[in-house]
Design an enzyme around this catalytic site. Sequence first.
Site, PDB file in Angstrom:
ATOM      1  N   SER A 146     -53.101  42.113  -9.458  1.00 11.91           N
ATOM      2  CA  SER A 146     -52.475  42.991 -10.446  1.00 11.91           C
ATOM      3  C   SER A 146     -52.701  42.441 -11.837  1.00 11.91           C
ATOM      4  O   SER A 146     -52.727  41.216 -12.034  1.00 11.91           O
ATOM      5  CB  SER A 146     -50.964  43.093 -10.189  1.00 11.91           C
ATOM      6  N   TYR A 159     -42.685  40.490  -8.299  1.00 14.84           N
ATOM      7  CA  TYR A 159     -43.936  41.096  -7.826  1.00 14.84           C
ATOM      8  C   TYR A 159     -45.140  40.338  -8.384  1.00 14.84           C
ATOM      9  O   TYR A 159     -46.080  40.013  -7.658  1.00 14.84           O
ATOM     10  CB  TYR A 159     -43.971  42.556  -8.269  1.00 14.84           C
TER      11      TYR A 159
END
Length: 253
Positions: A146, A159
Site C-alpha cells: 500500500s 493497516y
Amino acid sequence: MSRLAGKTALVTGSSRGIGRATAERLARDGALVAVHYNADADAAGKVVAGIAEAGGKAFAVKAELGVPGDVDTLFEALEAGLKEHGASGLDILVNNAGVMGGVAPEEVTPEIFDRLVAVNAKAPFFIVQRVLGILQDGGRIINISSGLTRFANPQEVAYAMTKGAVEQLTLHFAKHLSGRGITVNSVAPGITNNGTPVFDIPEVVEQMAALSAFNRVGETRDVADVVAFLASDDARWITGGFLDASGGTLLGG
C-alpha cells in the site's frame, strides 16, 4: 496476448476490486487463474464466467483468511482445481487479499489489530511458505502492499503496519528464493476506485484525485497492469522490488 500461456496463477481476494482486475488481466494474458474469495460466491462466479466468456480459463476457490486452518483450506481447493484443469503446479502467486481498519489510532482495539495482522500479514506469510511446494522454479510472487507505507493516514496506522510487514516478507523471500529463479516483488497502490460507495460522491473523488500527480484516482486496471508486468518474463531481472503504483500520490506541488 499469450505471454502467460501455459502458466497457472492464484490471486487471493479476486472476487472484486484490484484482485478481480488482476485475475482478469492474467487470464487475458493466457494464464489459468484461481479466483480466490472469502464469502461472496456469486461475485467470484461472475469473475470466472467473465474470464471464460473472454476466452480465458479460471476457477474459483473459497477460503476465509485470518482464521485457523485458512491456508490448508485454500490449498486443498487450489490443488483440486488445478488437478481438474490438468495442472499440478503454480507459476504465479498474487497476495492481494486484505482488510482495512478505518478508525482513529485511539480507537484501535486489540481485536481489530489482531484481525488486520492475521489477514494482511500472517496469511500472506504462510501462503508463501505453503506455495513453495508447488511453485515452479522461475515462478513469480507478487505481494500487494500500500502507498500508506510511504504517506500517512492516521486512521489506517495499524493497516499500514501490516503492509510494512508485507514489504519485509517480499525483501527476505526474494533473497531466499533467488536460487530457484523465483522473483518476489511488492506493488503499492494508492487511492484506487474499488467500487465502494465513496467513489460515487463527486466532491470526495475530486479531493482524492487532487492527491495524485495525474489529478485522478486510480482504476483497478492501473494496478493490475503493473502486476501483470511483474508476472511476465519481462520482469525476470526484478526481485525484492517495491513498485509504487499510486499515480504519484503526494509528490508535492
